[in-house]
Design a protein around this motif. Structure first.
Motif, PDB file in Angstrom:
ATOM      1  N   THR A  23       0.846  -1.188   0.000  1.00 35.24           N
ATOM      2  CA  THR A  23       0.000   0.000   0.000  1.00 35.24           C
ATOM      3  C   THR A  23       0.882   1.239   0.000  1.00 35.24           C
ATOM      4  N   VAL A  24       0.649   2.118  -0.959  1.00 35.01           N
ATOM      5  CA  VAL A  24       1.355   3.389  -1.039  1.00 35.01           C
ATOM      6  C   VAL A  24       0.343   4.485  -0.717  1.00 35.01           C
ATOM      7  N   ASP A  25       0.597   5.210   0.363  1.00 36.02           N
ATOM      8  CA  ASP A  25      -0.303   6.286   0.780  1.00 36.02           C
ATOM      9  C   ASP A  25       0.094   7.585   0.085  1.00 36.02           C
ATOM     10  N   VAL A  26      -0.832   8.171  -0.626  1.00 44.03           N
ATOM     11  CA  VAL A  26      -0.639   9.482  -1.228  1.00 44.03           C
ATOM     12  C   VAL A  26      -1.876  10.314  -0.941  1.00 44.03           C
ATOM     13  N   GLN A  27      -1.707  11.602  -1.035  1.00 44.66           N
ATOM     14  CA  GLN A  27      -2.816  12.522  -0.830  1.00 44.66           C
ATOM     15  C   GLN A  27      -3.060  13.284  -2.117  1.00 44.66           C
ATOM     16  N   VAL A  28      -4.272  13.207  -2.614  1.00 43.94           N
ATOM     17  CA  VAL A  28      -4.654  13.911  -3.836  1.00 43.94           C
ATOM     18  C   VAL A  28      -5.515  15.106  -3.452  1.00 43.94           C
ATOM     19  N   ASP A  29      -5.061  16.302  -3.832  1.00 46.84           N
ATOM     20  CA  ASP A  29      -5.798  17.536  -3.546  1.00 46.84           C
ATOM     21  C   ASP A  29      -6.410  18.069  -4.832  1.00 46.84           C
ATOM     22  N   LEU A  30      -7.660  18.471  -4.728  1.00 42.93           N
ATOM     23  CA  LEU A  30      -8.377  19.015  -5.880  1.00 42.93           C
ATOM     24  C   LEU A  30      -8.909  20.404  -5.541  1.00 42.93           C
ATOM     25  N   TRP A  31      -8.729  21.325  -6.485  1.00 42.80           N
ATOM     26  CA  TRP A  31      -9.292  22.660  -6.343  1.00 42.80           C
ATOM     27  C   TRP A  31     -10.142  22.967  -7.571  1.00 42.80           C
ATOM     28  N   ALA A  32     -11.261  23.612  -7.358  1.00 42.91           N
ATOM     29  CA  ALA A  32     -12.137  23.982  -8.465  1.00 42.91           C
ATOM     30  C   ALA A  32     -12.839  25.286  -8.122  1.00 42.91           C
ATOM     31  N   ALA A  33     -13.382  25.965  -9.151  1.00 42.33           N
ATOM     32  CA  ALA A  33     -14.042  27.246  -8.948  1.00 42.33           C
ATOM     33  C   ALA A  33     -15.468  27.088  -8.460  1.00 42.33           C
ATOM     34  N   SER A  34     -16.047  25.886  -8.630  1.00 35.16           N
ATOM     35  CA  SER A  34     -17.428  25.692  -8.214  1.00 35.16           C
ATOM     36  C   SER A  34     -17.635  24.235  -7.826  1.00 35.16           C
ATOM     37  N   GLN A  35     -18.746  23.955  -7.172  1.00 40.17           N
ATOM     38  CA  GLN A  35     -19.077  22.596  -6.782  1.00 40.17           C
ATOM     39  C   GLN A  35     -19.290  21.714  -8.019  1.00 40.17           C
ATOM     40  N   VAL A  36     -19.860  22.284  -9.074  1.00 38.52           N
ATOM     41  CA  VAL A  36     -20.092  21.510 -10.289  1.00 38.52           C
ATOM     42  C   VAL A  36     -18.775  21.082 -10.914  1.00 38.52           C
ATOM     43  N   ASP A  37     -17.816  22.014 -10.969  1.00 38.09           N
ATOM     44  CA  ASP A  37     -16.504  21.665 -11.505  1.00 38.09           C
ATOM     45  C   ASP A  37     -15.827  20.597 -10.643  1.00 38.09           C
ATOM     46  N   LEU A  38     -15.940  20.725  -9.324  1.00 37.65           N
ATOM     47  CA  LEU A  38     -15.328  19.753  -8.430  1.00 37.65           C
ATOM     48  C   LEU A  38     -15.959  18.371  -8.615  1.00 37.65           C
ATOM     49  N   ALA A  39     -17.261  18.320  -8.775  1.00 38.25           N
ATOM     50  CA  ALA A  39     -17.930  17.037  -8.991  1.00 38.25           C
ATOM     51  C   ALA A  39     -17.487  16.409 -10.307  1.00 38.25           C
ATOM     52  N   SER A  40     -17.307  17.224 -11.349  1.00 34.87           N
ATOM     53  CA  SER A  40     -16.862  16.706 -12.641  1.00 34.87           C
ATOM     54  C   SER A  40     -15.461  16.113 -12.534  1.00 34.87           C
ATOM     55  N   ILE A  41     -14.588  16.794 -11.811  1.00 33.44           N
ATOM     56  CA  ILE A  41     -13.227  16.271 -11.648  1.00 33.44           C
ATOM     57  C   ILE A  41     -13.243  14.976 -10.849  1.00 33.44           C
ATOM     58  N   MET A  42     -14.060  14.904  -9.809  1.00 32.58           N
ATOM     59  CA  MET A  42     -14.130  13.703  -8.982  1.00 32.58           C
ATOM     60  C   MET A  42     -14.587  12.502  -9.819  1.00 32.58           C
ATOM     61  N   ASP A  43     -15.567  12.715 -10.698  1.00 29.43           N
ATOM     62  CA  ASP A  43     -16.015  11.622 -11.565  1.00 29.43           C
ATOM     63  C   ASP A  43     -14.883  11.128 -12.459  1.00 29.43           C
ATOM     64  N   THR A  44     -14.122  12.059 -13.015  1.00 29.18           N
ATOM     65  CA  THR A  44     -13.022  11.677 -13.901  1.00 29.18           C
ATOM     66  C   THR A  44     -11.926  10.952 -13.144  1.00 29.18           C
ATOM     67  N   VAL A  45     -11.619  11.407 -11.924  1.00 31.02           N
ATOM     68  CA  VAL A  45     -10.606  10.730 -11.113  1.00 31.02           C
ATOM     69  C   VAL A  45     -11.028   9.300 -10.810  1.00 31.02           C
ATOM     70  N   ALA A  46     -12.291   9.104 -10.455  1.00 32.59           N
ATOM     71  CA  ALA A  46     -12.773   7.763 -10.127  1.00 32.59           C
ATOM     72  C   ALA A  46     -12.674   6.826 -11.319  1.00 32.59           C
ATOM     73  N   LEU A  47     -12.862   7.358 -12.534  1.00 33.38           N
ATOM     74  CA  LEU A  47     -12.794   6.522 -13.731  1.00 33.38           C
ATOM     75  C   LEU A  47     -11.368   6.255 -14.188  1.00 33.38           C
ATOM     76  N   SER A  48     -10.482   7.212 -14.021  1.00 33.74           N
ATOM     77  CA  SER A  48      -9.137   7.102 -14.579  1.00 33.74           C
ATOM     78  C   SER A  48      -8.122   6.512 -13.617  1.00 33.74           C
ATOM     79  N   ILE A  49      -8.397   6.501 -12.311  1.00 33.44           N
ATOM     80  CA  ILE A  49      -7.456   5.959 -11.327  1.00 33.44           C
ATOM     81  C   ILE A  49      -8.174   4.877 -10.538  1.00 33.44           C
TER      82      ILE A  49
END
Length: 443
Positions: free
Chosen positions: A222-248
């Motif tokens: 197990t390799v522990d890393v911390q992924v930080d996400l910043w976005a201008a709005s909740q909608v943008d943050l939700a879109s990034i979270m969906d992409t992260v879940a699919l790509s990683i």
């Protein structure tokens, strides 16, 4: 490996993550909780924060497996001065109990590259025919009738070692319930060509053996890393979270597609030059050729053999083939003796090919140009041929990809065609062929 994991996360962040139509910026993050990026949306990786082995899982226990190496004999190397007379015979005793005489075998000089594979193919055909025709005999000279032994003899095979210039004959792996050994012996017979084949006396002869192999349990880390996400709005943050879940994916394999470096990166360089065309060398690559390497293969370090008419063009980044010139490379040496630890087929599920092709002007109707062929035991597996077809006033080049697959003792041929204007071929195109072995198709 940890460095590759972090680099892979950042690479996927830069290449795959988007928030709507906006590209997500990515960089290594900071432990400082007060850090804020200068622009959004932003993706950062902090770590590694920890590395520790996971507890042993139910599917990760140590196991054992029995591996059987068949009895075999490997002949002495044959050189260009050696030859085999046509019409010779070869008598074998297999497993100490079964005898067979093969007659009418072909001949030829080993100075020709096709002689060894042709002899091996003839030996395999004769063995199969003798088994089907009931020509195997027991030690008394009577026809062999033991059904278990006859079934085992179907696994007898001959192979040509192209690198060593040798012929090898392997028996069946043996049946534990029967009291016979797995072995191959050459017996004297009239007009025998055993000496010409290098099999009398053989360079190496060995009876079959069984090995108890211990399969080590894989260790999950197990390799522990911390992924930080910043976005201008909740909608943008939700879109990034969906992409992260699919790509990683978690507990999966992260597939990376890095770009090719145009040149070695010197110490202290602040910029790197990437090639706009070309495929990266992957762990699954069987061969990778670049003209700038001057014949040095990248995936496994082999050399490319050129015949007259073939030459490297480093200035244009290509390989020039004219006349009968060819470029040949050994992709995967087939083991001389069947061995579970060294598979015969490096890609049982299929394979793919990518190459750049540019044809000189002057082609005419019905002209055929061979482009590529992948051989296994001198038999074609994947072949690319360019055929020119005149349709009215337009000249077309038809790229034909043909794949030959072995299945259930027979062969299946798959073919696909791609028609291109001759002008495109003269300007240069990139061809991609994919062979799906399970479906039996080529794209």
């Amino acid at each position: 490996m940890i460095r590759e994991i972090l680099s892979g996360l950042l690479w996927q962040g830069r290449m795959a993550l988007r928030s709507g139509d906006a590209r997500v910026f990515a960089a290594h993050g900071y432990v400082d909780e007060g850090y804020r990026p200068s622009r959004v949306p932003f993706f950062s990786v902090v770590g590694p924060l920890g590395l520790h082995p996971e507890p042993e899982r139910e599917n990760g226990r140590t196991a054992t497996s029995t591996v059987r190496i068949p009895g075999h004999l490997i002949g002495r190397p044959r050189g260009s001065a050696d030859s085999v007379p046509a019409g010779g015979a070869l008598k074998l005793r297999l497993d100490g109990l079964a005898m067979v005489t093969l007659t009418g075998l072909p001949g030829g000089s080993f100075g020709t590259a096709t002689t060894g594979p042709a002899l091996v193919a003839a030996l395999n055909t004769k063995l199969s025919g003798a088994l089907a025709g009931g020509q195997f005999q027991d030690l008394s000279g009577a026809p062999l009738t033991d059904p278990l032994l006859l079934a085992a003899l179907a696994a007898v095979t001959c192979r040509w070692d192209a690198e060593g210039g040798r012929i090898a004959i392997s028996a069946d792996p043996g049946i534990p319930s029967l009291d016979f050994r797995s072995s191959v012996e050459v017996l004297p017979v009239a007009a025998s060509i055993a000496g010409a084949l290098g099999l009398e006396p053989p360079e190496r002869a060995q009876e079959g053996r069984a090995y108890l192999s211990r399969l080590r349990a894989p260790r999950a880390m197990t390799v522990d890393v911390q992924v930080d996400l910043w976005a201008a709005s909740q909608v943008d943050l939700a879109s990034i979270m969906d992409t992260v879940a699919l790509s990683i994916p978690t507990r999966g394999q992260m597939i990376l597609r890095p770009s090719l470096l145009g040149e070695d990166v010197p110490e202290g360089a602040t910029k790197v030059r990437l090639l706009s065309r070309g495929e990266p060398t992957l762990p699954t690559s069987l061969a990778h050729l670049e003209a700038s390497d001057q014949g040095q293969e990248r995936a496994r370090g082999g050399r490319v053999d050129l015949t007259p008419g073939a030459s490297w063009l480093p200035s244009s980044g290509g390989l020039l083939l004219s006349g009968t010139g060819t470029a040949a490379l050994r992709v995967h040496p087939t083991p001389v003796v069947p061995d579970a630890f060294h598979p015969d087929n490096p890609a049982p599920d299929g394979l793919s090919l990518s190459l750049g092709l540019q044809v000189a002007p002057g082609a005419v109707d019905a002209q055929t140009l061979p482009v590529f062929v992948l051989l296994a035991q001198a038999q074609p597996v994947l072949r690319l041929v360019l055929r020119y077809v005149q349709v009215g006033t337009r000249l077309w080049g038809e790229v034909v990809a043909t794949a030959t697959l072995s299945r259930d003792g027979g062969t299946q041929v798959a073919e696909t065609r791609w028609r291109l204007a001759s002008e495109r071929l003269e300007a240069g195109v990139v061809l991609h062929a994919r062979l799906e072995a399970r479906e039996g198709v080529v794209w």
